[in-house]
Design a protein around this motif. Sequence first.
Motif, PDB file in Angstrom:
ATOM      1  N   ARG A  71       0.934  -1.258   0.172  1.00  0.00           N
ATOM      2  CA  ARG A  71       0.049   0.006   0.032  1.00  0.00           C
ATOM      3  C   ARG A  71       0.808   1.141   0.155  1.00  0.00           C
ATOM      4  N   THR A  72       0.874   2.059  -0.797  1.00  0.00           N
ATOM      5  CA  THR A  72       1.729   3.281  -1.160  1.00  0.00           C
ATOM      6  C   THR A  72       1.016   4.672  -0.995  1.00  0.00           C
ATOM      7  N   TRP A 110      -1.842  19.040  -6.762  1.00  0.00           N
ATOM      8  CA  TRP A 110      -1.989  17.833  -7.500  1.00  0.00           C
ATOM      9  C   TRP A 110      -2.194  16.633  -6.602  1.00  0.00           C
ATOM     10  N   LEU A 111      -1.377  16.608  -5.511  1.00  0.00           N
ATOM     11  CA  LEU A 111      -1.614  15.578  -4.728  1.00  0.00           C
ATOM     12  C   LEU A 111      -2.760  15.610  -3.994  1.00  0.00           C
ATOM     13  N   ARG A 112      -3.274  16.843  -3.329  1.00  0.00           N
ATOM     14  CA  ARG A 112      -4.420  16.823  -2.529  1.00  0.00           C
ATOM     15  C   ARG A 112      -5.599  16.549  -3.422  1.00  0.00           C
ATOM     16  N   ALA A 113      -5.426  16.649  -4.896  1.00  0.00           N
ATOM     17  CA  ALA A 113      -6.740  16.248  -5.580  1.00  0.00           C
ATOM     18  C   ALA A 113      -6.698  14.731  -6.024  1.00  0.00           C
ATOM     19  N   GLY A 114      -5.546  14.061  -5.546  1.00  0.00           N
ATOM     20  CA  GLY A 114      -5.674  12.840  -5.771  1.00  0.00           C
ATOM     21  C   GLY A 114      -4.544  12.226  -7.005  1.00  0.00           C
ATOM     22  N   LEU A 132      -7.770   8.529  -9.887  1.00  0.00           N
ATOM     23  CA  LEU A 132      -7.288   9.079  -8.732  1.00  0.00           C
ATOM     24  C   LEU A 132      -6.785   8.429  -7.764  1.00  0.00           C
ATOM     25  N   ALA A 133      -5.828   8.635  -6.869  1.00  0.00           N
ATOM     26  CA  ALA A 133      -5.183   7.722  -5.811  1.00  0.00           C
ATOM     27  C   ALA A 133      -6.449   6.955  -5.044  1.00  0.00           C
ATOM     28  N   HIS A 138      -4.436   3.039 -10.156  1.00  0.00           N
ATOM     29  CA  HIS A 138      -3.612   4.258  -9.692  1.00  0.00           C
ATOM     30  C   HIS A 138      -2.541   3.698  -8.762  1.00  0.00           C
ATOM     31  N   PRO A 139      -1.320   3.975  -8.874  1.00  0.00           N
ATOM     32  CA  PRO A 139      -0.218   3.297  -7.952  1.00  0.00           C
ATOM     33  C   PRO A 139      -0.326   3.931  -6.541  1.00  0.00           C
ATOM     34  N   LEU A 140      -1.006   4.903  -6.301  1.00  0.00           N
ATOM     35  CA  LEU A 140      -1.017   5.466  -5.011  1.00  0.00           C
ATOM     36  C   LEU A 140      -2.181   5.244  -4.397  1.00  0.00           C
TER      37      LEU A 140
END
Length: 255
Positions: A71-72, A110-114, A132-133, A138-140
């Motif tokens: 889990r990343t 960008w990160l906060r938006a997934g 999205l994450a 999605h890898p995240l």
Amino acid sequence: GIGCINIGTNSDRANLFTLSANHFRRSVHMSAATTAVCNYGVNDINAGASLATVQANLLIIWNMATNRGLRTFQTTITPHTTSTDFWTTTANQTIVSSGGDTIRVALNTWLRAGAPIVSGAAVAVGTTGAILAGQMGHPLDGVYDVALLAESSLNSGLWNAAILNRTITDGTTTAGGYNVTGPDLAATSPADLGRLITVAGAGTAGALFAATIIAVTSGTSVGPAASTPTAVTGTAVTNLYDAWTLDGLHPLTYG
């Protein structure tokens, strides 16, 4: 109670980690874990990497961890500033690079938006059909928004002001010594470990001295992480803070 392995190295960057020669030994440790938390980003930005370059390299690392069954997660990127008062206030901070902070803010947005992607590549926030994450493909798995806590306000680029724990009015130091003493320090306890201590006049040429507390050496003495260049006696104003950083880049224990 959770075991962890830190496979980062000093001054490391995402673009360096993606090179086989720089990760093939370290990545072996991933097989012992269930979760990966990636904190890369700030050094890449400081080195002049563009938003697209940082995004692409983070995606490589996330895929590397996900492909090993972990889990990343990714952290948002904390500020980088200088300060004239050891980061005790926001007013005396200066963002190291306005251009770099623009990229940091864009990456965090960008990160906060997934961290939206299309066909495995980063795309703008709001792109139709983006994955999205946390979604399939999605890898995240998610984002730890540490910058939201560390910054004085959303995207301010400044570290939070330190929280004053207490002021002591009788600090004493010796030149080159590693102790700050005084009767009022009797209230110091192991809870003060990791806090920032400042001593008026005990720095170089009588400037303000600041360091983290790494030892409570007696009932009236604490040990800072650095020696005090100047001796002061009896009446030096000493403050203990819960500070977020002491160099504007790395968080202290409190941070």
